[in-house]
Structures are given as structure tokens and as C-alpha cells.
Design a protein around this motif. Sequence first.
Motif, PDB file in Angstrom:
ATOM      1  N   GLY A 199       0.775  -1.229   0.000  1.00 46.54           N
ATOM      2  CA  GLY A 199       0.000   0.000   0.000  1.00 46.54           C
ATOM      3  C   GLY A 199       0.806   1.278   0.000  1.00 46.54           C
ATOM      4  O   GLY A 199       0.285   2.333  -0.394  1.00 46.54           O
ATOM      5  N   LEU A 200       2.071   1.233   0.438  1.00 46.95           N
ATOM      6  CA  LEU A 200       2.901   2.439   0.489  1.00 46.95           C
ATOM      7  C   LEU A 200       4.249   2.245  -0.206  1.00 46.95           C
ATOM      8  O   LEU A 200       4.598   2.998  -1.115  1.00 46.95           O
ATOM      9  N   LEU A 201       4.986   1.226   0.207  1.00 42.32           N
ATOM     10  CA  LEU A 201       6.344   1.071  -0.312  1.00 42.32           C
ATOM     11  C   LEU A 201       6.367   0.788  -1.800  1.00 42.32           C
ATOM     12  O   LEU A 201       7.275   1.226  -2.513  1.00 42.32           O
ATOM     13  N   SER A 202       5.374   0.059  -2.308  1.00 44.39           N
ATOM     14  CA  SER A 202       5.341  -0.243  -3.740  1.00 44.39           C
ATOM     15  C   SER A 202       5.253   1.036  -4.563  1.00 44.39           C
ATOM     16  O   SER A 202       5.879   1.147  -5.626  1.00 44.39           O
ATOM     17  N   VAL A 203       4.480   1.999  -4.079  1.00 43.06           N
ATOM     18  CA  VAL A 203       4.316   3.270  -4.793  1.00 43.06           C
ATOM     19  C   VAL A 203       5.614   4.074  -4.752  1.00 43.06           C
ATOM     20  O   VAL A 203       6.093   4.574  -5.776  1.00 43.06           O
ATOM     21  N   LEU A 204       6.208   4.193  -3.568  1.00 41.63           N
ATOM     22  CA  LEU A 204       7.439   4.968  -3.434  1.00 41.63           C
ATOM     23  C   LEU A 204       8.614   4.316  -4.156  1.00 41.63           C
ATOM     24  O   LEU A 204       9.469   5.013  -4.718  1.00 41.63           O
ATOM     25  N   ALA A 205       8.656   2.992  -4.151  1.00 44.80           N
ATOM     26  CA  ALA A 205       9.811   2.281  -4.711  1.00 44.80           C
ATOM     27  C   ALA A 205       9.956   2.481  -6.208  1.00 44.80           C
ATOM     28  O   ALA A 205      11.069   2.370  -6.742  1.00 44.80           O
ATOM     29  N   VAL A 206       8.854   2.754  -6.899  1.00 40.13           N
ATOM     30  CA  VAL A 206       8.941   2.977  -8.347  1.00 40.13           C
ATOM     31  C   VAL A 206       8.799   4.452  -8.707  1.00 40.13           C
ATOM     32  O   VAL A 206       8.761   4.811  -9.883  1.00 40.13           O
ATOM     33  N   GLY A 207       8.691   5.323  -7.697  1.00 41.37           N
ATOM     34  CA  GLY A 207       8.608   6.749  -7.947  1.00 41.37           C
ATOM     35  C   GLY A 207       7.236   7.245  -8.353  1.00 41.37           C
ATOM     36  O   GLY A 207       7.112   8.322  -8.955  1.00 41.37           O
ATOM     37  N   ALA A 208       6.194   6.474  -8.039  1.00 45.74           N
ATOM     38  CA  ALA A 208       4.830   6.894  -8.348  1.00 45.74           C
ATOM     39  C   ALA A 208       4.325   7.855  -7.276  1.00 45.74           C
ATOM     40  O   ALA A 208       5.014   8.153  -6.304  1.00 45.74           O
ATOM     41  N   SER A 209       3.103   8.340  -7.471  1.00 48.71           N
ATOM     42  CA  SER A 209       2.479   9.297  -6.554  1.00 48.71           C
ATOM     43  C   SER A 209       1.233   8.654  -5.956  1.00 48.71           C
ATOM     44  O   SER A 209       0.452   8.036  -6.678  1.00 48.71           O
ATOM     45  N   LEU A 210       1.052   8.801  -4.642  1.00 47.53           N
ATOM     46  CA  LEU A 210      -0.021   8.128  -3.927  1.00 47.53           C
ATOM     47  C   LEU A 210      -1.118   9.108  -3.513  1.00 47.53           C
ATOM     48  O   LEU A 210      -0.833  10.163  -2.947  1.00 47.53           O
ATOM     49  N   VAL A 211      -2.360   8.740  -3.786  1.00 48.52           N
ATOM     50  CA  VAL A 211      -3.528   9.436  -3.240  1.00 48.52           C
ATOM     51  C   VAL A 211      -4.181   8.468  -2.261  1.00 48.52           C
ATOM     52  O   VAL A 211      -4.811   7.494  -2.658  1.00 48.52           O
ATOM     53  N   GLN A 212      -3.988   8.716  -0.979  1.00 46.51           N
ATOM     54  CA  GLN A 212      -4.455   7.824   0.077  1.00 46.51           C
ATOM     55  C   GLN A 212      -5.718   8.390   0.699  1.00 46.51           C
ATOM     56  O   GLN A 212      -5.738   9.543   1.141  1.00 46.51           O
ATOM     57  N   VAL A 213      -6.774   7.585   0.757  1.00 45.46           N
ATOM     58  CA  VAL A 213      -8.070   8.048   1.239  1.00 45.46           C
ATOM     59  C   VAL A 213      -8.470   7.290   2.500  1.00 45.46           C
ATOM     60  O   VAL A 213      -8.540   6.060   2.498  1.00 45.46           O
ATOM     61  N   GLY A 214      -8.716   8.025   3.568  1.00 43.85           N
ATOM     62  CA  GLY A 214      -9.257   7.452   4.786  1.00 43.85           C
ATOM     63  C   GLY A 214     -10.758   7.645   4.841  1.00 43.85           C
ATOM     64  O   GLY A 214     -11.286   8.639   4.331  1.00 43.85           O
ATOM     65  N   ASN A 215     -11.443   6.695   5.454  1.00 39.33           N
ATOM     66  CA  ASN A 215     -12.905   6.739   5.544  1.00 39.33           C
ATOM     67  C   ASN A 215     -13.541   7.021   4.182  1.00 39.33           C
ATOM     68  O   ASN A 215     -14.306   7.979   4.009  1.00 39.33           O
ATOM     69  N   PRO A 216     -13.208   6.208   3.167  1.00 40.96           N
ATOM     70  CA  PRO A 216     -13.608   6.534   1.794  1.00 40.96           C
ATOM     71  C   PRO A 216     -15.118   6.571   1.598  1.00 40.96           C
ATOM     72  O   PRO A 216     -15.851   5.734   2.115  1.00 40.96           O
ATOM     73  N   ASP A 217     -15.543   7.554   0.838  1.00 41.41           N
ATOM     74  CA  ASP A 217     -16.939   7.719   0.456  1.00 41.41           C
ATOM     75  C   ASP A 217     -17.095   7.194  -0.973  1.00 41.41           C
ATOM     76  O   ASP A 217     -16.612   7.838  -1.919  1.00 41.41           O
ATOM     77  N   PRO A 218     -17.752   6.035  -1.165  1.00 38.89           N
ATOM     78  CA  PRO A 218     -17.844   5.450  -2.506  1.00 38.89           C
ATOM     79  C   PRO A 218     -18.525   6.364  -3.520  1.00 38.89           C
ATOM     80  O   PRO A 218     -18.262   6.260  -4.723  1.00 38.89           O
ATOM     81  N   SER A 219     -19.357   7.285  -3.051  1.00 39.62           N
ATOM     82  CA  SER A 219     -20.123   8.102  -3.988  1.00 39.62           C
ATOM     83  C   SER A 219     -19.268   9.141  -4.708  1.00 39.62           C
ATOM     84  O   SER A 219     -19.713   9.711  -5.720  1.00 39.62           O
ATOM     85  N   ILE A 220     -18.058   9.409  -4.212  1.00 40.36           N
ATOM     86  CA  ILE A 220     -17.238  10.442  -4.847  1.00 40.36           C
ATOM     87  C   ILE A 220     -15.963   9.884  -5.469  1.00 40.36           C
ATOM     88  O   ILE A 220     -15.090  10.647  -5.880  1.00 40.36           O
ATOM     89  N   VAL A 221     -15.876   8.560  -5.566  1.00 41.24           N
ATOM     90  CA  VAL A 221     -14.646   7.954  -6.089  1.00 41.24           C
ATOM     91  C   VAL A 221     -14.367   8.407  -7.514  1.00 41.24           C
ATOM     92  O   VAL A 221     -13.247   8.839  -7.842  1.00 41.24           O
ATOM     93  N   GLU A 222     -15.346   8.319  -8.389  1.00 42.70           N
ATOM     94  CA  GLU A 222     -15.092   8.645  -9.790  1.00 42.70           C
ATOM     95  C   GLU A 222     -14.792  10.123  -9.978  1.00 42.70           C
ATOM     96  O   GLU A 222     -13.976  10.492 -10.837  1.00 42.70           O
ATOM     97  N   ARG A 223     -15.423  10.982  -9.190  1.00 44.96           N
ATOM     98  CA  ARG A 223     -15.101  12.404  -9.256  1.00 44.96           C
ATOM     99  C   ARG A 223     -13.656  12.647  -8.825  1.00 44.96           C
ATOM    100  O   ARG A 223     -12.951  13.471  -9.425  1.00 44.96           O
ATOM    101  N   ARG A 224     -13.213  11.917  -7.807  1.00 39.74           N
ATOM    102  CA  ARG A 224     -11.827  12.070  -7.351  1.00 39.74           C
ATOM    103  C   ARG A 224     -10.851  11.519  -8.396  1.00 39.74           C
ATOM    104  O   ARG A 224      -9.767  12.087  -8.593  1.00 39.74           O
TER     105      ARG A 224
END
Length: 235
Positions: A199-224
Amino acid sequence: MATLTDTLLDPILSTDPAGPRITWYDDATGARIELSAITLANWAAKTANMIRDEFGVLPGGRVAVLLPAHWQSAAVLLGAWWAGAEVVLEADPDADLALVTPDRLDDVDSVAEVAALSLDAFGAPVKDLPPGVTDYATHVRMHGDQFRSSGAGDAALDGRSASELVAAARDSAVSAGISGTDRVLSSREWTTPDDLVDGLLSVLAVGASLVQVGNPDPSIVERRVASEKITARLT
């Protein structure tokens, strides 16, 4: 021996220091915080300085991290690794230091040094801490935002070395189809070592960018997905 944090952050800092590295949302409160690689490194450096200078944790020491998936947790983890410590994701009475949320204080009452994090979006301190417990938000700000490592211990996480973790993280990124150009959406927790690798190291290890969502609201996923220009998801 290079620390895990050096291995993860040095390539990003040399190629894309100002681009978004971790963007954190809490859908329960509407909070959003975005950190560039430089800002993330500064927070990690402050944490590493605090761990070494205030709590006396040396390379090879053990630091218990009992925190949810959060941008401050990422700074704590990277800071602990930069200080050369081994991170454990459970209450460990043999740990030199524990960094926890206030509701986990009873779990670490036998650890010699404890720091509590409110995880408040604006860095508010924890109120009414018991004697002997350090408030992370208050103390970490007093430390420098540059850090020079004294080296790493043999293990970085759950008995695994930094090189083993980087290899596992890169394998995880390949399995998830993540490359260095991706903007990755995730609401995964970082409860176990494998969770943290995926969830974290895989993103950093290849130099990608992470958008981490706590308490996710399914109704706004596609807008995000559209607003954050998401190109990959960890489901």
C-alpha cells in the motif's frame, strides 16, 4: 549501509522533488493534505532527528508504529527508517519507542518511551496526555528538517532488511501494474508488513504518486479519479 528511506527517497528527490508524492484525504471530515517529495522528506527528517536526539534510538533499535494509513504515519515510518531503526507494527514491550494514536496508549504501557499523534489535519496536539507520554506534533516541530543518517540496522521491518523490502515493493508494483508515471488511488490500511509493502512502499519504490483516502466515500470515487488524474488503483 543505506537506510530504506535513503533508497526510497533519493531517486525521487533527484528527479521530481516538487511534484505531489502523497495526497491524503479523510472523507469523514473533508480534509485534504498534499506533500511533495521535499516536504515529505522534511517531515521524515524532523521525525528521524526526534527519534535519535530526543529518544536516543540508535541504528538497530526497535520502534513500534501503531498508526493508521495517513500522511503523518508515512513521515513517522520514513523517519524511523532514516534513523536506522527496525519498525514493528504491533505492541512490542521490547521496543525502544512507540508512536501511537491516543486510543492505543494502553497497548504500549510497558514501552520505555511513547509519543502520541493526534493525526489532526492542522497538527493540533493531543489533549490531556498522561505523564511521560510525548506529544508528537509539539515536539517534532522543534527538530531540524535535514537529517544525516548514521546507517541502518540489519532489519527495517518485521525482521526484513531494506534490500528485501525494496525488492518486495518493486515486485508488488509490477503485480499491481504501477509505474513511476502513475498517480495511484488507494484506501488500503497499513496494518501488517505486507499491507505496508503493497500500500505504500510499492508506490514509493517505483517513484509513483499516492492518493491515500481514509474513511472513503464510494459516492465520490469517480469524481476524485478525474480531479486527481488517477491512472492506477490499489483495490
